[in-house]
Design a protein around this motif. Structure first.
Motif, PDB file in Angstrom:
ATOM      1  N   LEU A   1       0.788  -1.261  -0.003  1.00  7.14           N
ATOM      2  CA  LEU A   1      -0.031  -0.029   0.037  1.00  7.14           C
ATOM      3  C   LEU A   1       0.865   1.084  -0.103  1.00  7.14           C
ATOM      4  O   LEU A   1       1.632   1.425   1.005  1.00  7.14           O
ATOM      5  CB  LEU A   1      -0.825   0.030   1.290  1.00  7.14           C
ATOM      6  CG  LEU A   1      -1.761   1.208   1.443  1.00  7.14           C
ATOM      7  CD1 LEU A   1      -2.778   1.427   0.585  1.00  7.14           C
ATOM      8  CD2 LEU A   1      -2.357   0.926   2.970  1.00  7.14           C
ATOM      9  N   TRP A   2       0.833   1.945  -0.792  1.00  5.68           N
ATOM     10  CA  TRP A   2       1.698   3.332  -1.111  1.00  5.68           C
ATOM     11  C   TRP A   2       0.885   4.546  -1.437  1.00  5.68           C
ATOM     12  O   TRP A   2      -0.638   4.482  -1.583  1.00  5.68           O
ATOM     13  CB  TRP A   2       2.754   2.913  -1.983  1.00  5.68           C
ATOM     14  CG  TRP A   2       2.480   2.743  -3.463  1.00  5.68           C
ATOM     15  CD1 TRP A   2       2.220   3.762  -4.225  1.00  5.68           C
ATOM     16  CD2 TRP A   2       2.360   1.594  -4.206  1.00  5.68           C
ATOM     17  NE1 TRP A   2       1.767   3.090  -5.355  1.00  5.68           N
ATOM     18  CE2 TRP A   2       1.955   1.715  -5.559  1.00  5.68           C
ATOM     19  CE3 TRP A   2       2.640   0.358  -3.666  1.00  5.68           C
ATOM     20  CZ2 TRP A   2       1.778   0.615  -6.352  1.00  5.68           C
ATOM     21  CZ3 TRP A   2       2.352  -0.787  -4.385  1.00  5.68           C
ATOM     22  CH2 TRP A   2       2.127  -0.542  -5.937  1.00  5.68           C
ATOM     23  N   ASP A   3       1.608   5.657  -1.270  1.00  7.51           N
ATOM     24  CA  ASP A   3       0.812   7.037  -1.567  1.00  7.51           C
ATOM     25  C   ASP A   3      -0.340   7.300  -0.520  1.00  7.51           C
ATOM     26  O   ASP A   3      -1.135   8.003  -0.584  1.00  7.51           O
ATOM     27  CB  ASP A   3       0.165   7.106  -2.821  1.00  7.51           C
ATOM     28  CG  ASP A   3       1.215   7.207  -3.981  1.00  7.51           C
ATOM     29  OD1 ASP A   3       2.446   7.278  -3.763  1.00  7.51           O
ATOM     30  OD2 ASP A   3       0.881   7.097  -5.309  1.00  7.51           O
ATOM     31  N   VAL A   4      -0.030   6.727   0.794  1.00  5.84           N
ATOM     32  CA  VAL A   4      -0.674   6.874   1.913  1.00  5.84           C
ATOM     33  C   VAL A   4      -0.307   8.513   2.382  1.00  5.84           C
ATOM     34  O   VAL A   4       0.912   8.482   2.614  1.00  5.84           O
ATOM     35  CB  VAL A   4      -0.410   6.134   2.987  1.00  5.84           C
ATOM     36  CG1 VAL A   4      -1.127   6.564   4.218  1.00  5.84           C
ATOM     37  CG2 VAL A   4      -0.750   4.575   2.682  1.00  5.84           C
ATOM     38  N   PRO A   5      -1.263   9.307   2.192  1.00  5.11           N
ATOM     39  CA  PRO A   5      -0.836  10.811   2.705  1.00  5.11           C
ATOM     40  C   PRO A   5      -0.244  10.754   4.042  1.00  5.11           C
ATOM     41  O   PRO A   5      -0.302  10.105   5.009  1.00  5.11           O
ATOM     42  CB  PRO A   5      -2.166  11.405   2.703  1.00  5.11           C
ATOM     43  CG  PRO A   5      -2.986  10.783   1.974  1.00  5.11           C
ATOM     44  CD  PRO A   5      -2.578   8.945   2.067  1.00  5.11           C
ATOM     45  N   ALA A   6       0.718  12.021   4.162  1.00  3.18           N
ATOM     46  CA  ALA A   6       1.389  11.987   5.294  1.00  3.18           C
ATOM     47  C   ALA A   6       0.816  12.394   6.649  1.00  3.18           C
ATOM     48  O   ALA A   6       1.173  12.338   7.793  1.00  3.18           O
ATOM     49  CB  ALA A   6       2.670  13.371   4.878  1.00  3.18           C
ATOM     50  N   HIS A   7      -0.528  12.722   6.551  1.00  3.43           N
ATOM     51  CA  HIS A   7      -1.334  13.150   7.675  1.00  3.43           C
ATOM     52  C   HIS A   7      -1.933  11.788   8.119  1.00  3.43           C
ATOM     53  O   HIS A   7      -2.693  12.090   9.323  1.00  3.43           O
ATOM     54  CB  HIS A   7      -2.202  14.277   7.221  1.00  3.43           C
ATOM     55  CG  HIS A   7      -3.406  13.943   6.532  1.00  3.43           C
ATOM     56  ND1 HIS A   7      -3.294  13.959   4.976  1.00  3.43           N
ATOM     57  CD2 HIS A   7      -4.653  13.506   6.707  1.00  3.43           C
ATOM     58  CE1 HIS A   7      -4.266  13.464   4.426  1.00  3.43           C
ATOM     59  NE2 HIS A   7      -5.457  13.045   5.249  1.00  3.43           N
ATOM     60  N   VAL A   8      -2.072  10.936   7.629  1.00  4.37           N
ATOM     61  CA  VAL A   8      -2.654   9.540   7.847  1.00  4.37           C
ATOM     62  C   VAL A   8      -1.477   8.776   8.728  1.00  4.37           C
ATOM     63  O   VAL A   8      -0.699   8.523   8.153  1.00  4.37           O
ATOM     64  CB  VAL A   8      -3.191   8.761   6.651  1.00  4.37           C
ATOM     65  CG1 VAL A   8      -3.495   7.216   7.166  1.00  4.37           C
ATOM     66  CG2 VAL A   8      -4.149   9.488   5.792  1.00  4.37           C
ATOM     67  N   THR A   9      -1.868   8.631   9.968  1.00  3.89           N
ATOM     68  CA  THR A   9      -0.913   8.036  10.835  1.00  3.89           C
ATOM     69  C   THR A   9      -1.527   6.720  11.562  1.00  3.89           C
ATOM     70  O   THR A   9      -1.086   6.168  12.644  1.00  3.89           O
ATOM     71  CB  THR A   9      -0.441   8.836  12.072  1.00  3.89           C
ATOM     72  OG1 THR A   9      -1.667   9.374  12.718  1.00  3.89           O
ATOM     73  CG2 THR A   9       0.334  10.188  11.255  1.00  3.89           C
ATOM     74  N   GLU A  10      -2.505   6.156  10.897  1.00  3.28           N
ATOM     75  CA  GLU A  10      -3.279   5.075  11.398  1.00  3.28           C
ATOM     76  C   GLU A  10      -4.206   4.572  10.359  1.00  3.28           C
ATOM     77  O   GLU A  10      -4.974   5.203   9.660  1.00  3.28           O
ATOM     78  CB  GLU A  10      -4.104   5.432  12.693  1.00  3.28           C
ATOM     79  CG  GLU A  10      -4.957   4.270  13.368  1.00  3.28           C
ATOM     80  CD  GLU A  10      -5.627   4.462  14.419  1.00  3.28           C
ATOM     81  OE1 GLU A  10      -6.295   3.372  15.014  1.00  3.28           O
ATOM     82  OE2 GLU A  10      -5.571   5.570  15.093  1.00  3.28           O
ATOM     83  N   LEU A  11      -4.264   3.080  10.317  1.00  2.00           N
ATOM     84  CA  LEU A  11      -5.057   2.646   9.269  1.00  2.00           C
ATOM     85  C   LEU A  11      -6.073   1.411  10.338  1.00  2.00           C
ATOM     86  O   LEU A  11      -5.355   1.009  11.190  1.00  2.00           O
ATOM     87  CB  LEU A  11      -4.382   1.654   8.267  1.00  2.00           C
ATOM     88  CG  LEU A  11      -3.554   2.261   7.529  1.00  2.00           C
ATOM     89  CD1 LEU A  11      -2.877   1.168   6.677  1.00  2.00           C
ATOM     90  CD2 LEU A  11      -4.230   3.361   6.640  1.00  2.00           C
TER      91      LEU A  11
END
Length: 170
Positions: free
Chosen positions: A81-91
């Motif tokens: 999984l890539w291109d996860v925005p930098a403001h996302v810190t949890e899935l």
């Protein structure tokens, strides 16, 4: 002797904190994170992951799950999984196909999704759940790219990495 972890041969980068409500470092995966197919009947659910302490210059994240013990000569990619925005810190657990979190790459099962543990009978396998802090907002890699191509680009842009290692066997 177990196979080396994938990061043993890559350039060293700083670490940060990775936690999970579903996966514990050194623990055993639950049935929720086991593949549903290939002789297994698991939940095939991606785990909850949270991270902190990454470099402030991080522009995006990539999340990978890799089995270095697979009898393939090249390991087995379970999730890219890539291109996860930098403001996302949890899935949350259960990220599905089409969830707008980032680009889900093709795993070694041939799916663009999380693919749970599915080792052949024998010794337990290790599963490396990693979050990579990247220096670019987008890798520019298409979702159908081979796992090695995605991994190459992730490695080339990694400025820090955190990981948990869990096992599963039948």
């Amino acid at each position: 002797m177990p196979a080396p972890l994938p990061y043993d041969f890559l350039p060293e980068v700083p670490s940060f904190t990775l936690t999970s409500e579903d996966v514990s470092d050194g623990g055993t995966l639950s049935q929720a994170q086991v593949f549903d197919g290939w002789g297994h009947s698991g939940g095939n659910v991606s785990p909850q992951l949270a991270w902190s302490g990454f470099p402030p210059e991080t522009q995006s994240f990539a999340v990978t799950v890799y089995d270095p013990d697979a009898p393939t000569g090249s390991g087995f990619w379970h999730w890219l999984l890539w291109d996860v925005p930098a403001h996302v810190t949890e899935l949350p657990s259960g990220i599905g196909v089409g969830d707008p979190v980032g680009v889900q790459g093709r795993n070694d099962y041939g799916d663009n999704a999380f693919g749970g543990a599915g080792p052949p009978p024998g010794e337990p396998h290790r599963y490396v759940f990693a979050v990579h802090a990247l220096d670019v907002p987008s890798l520019g890699v298409p979702a159908d790219a081979p796992a090695a191509q995605a991994g190459f680009n992730i490695t080339g842009h990694t400025i820090a990495r955190a990981y948990l290692v869990a096992t599963y066997g039948v």
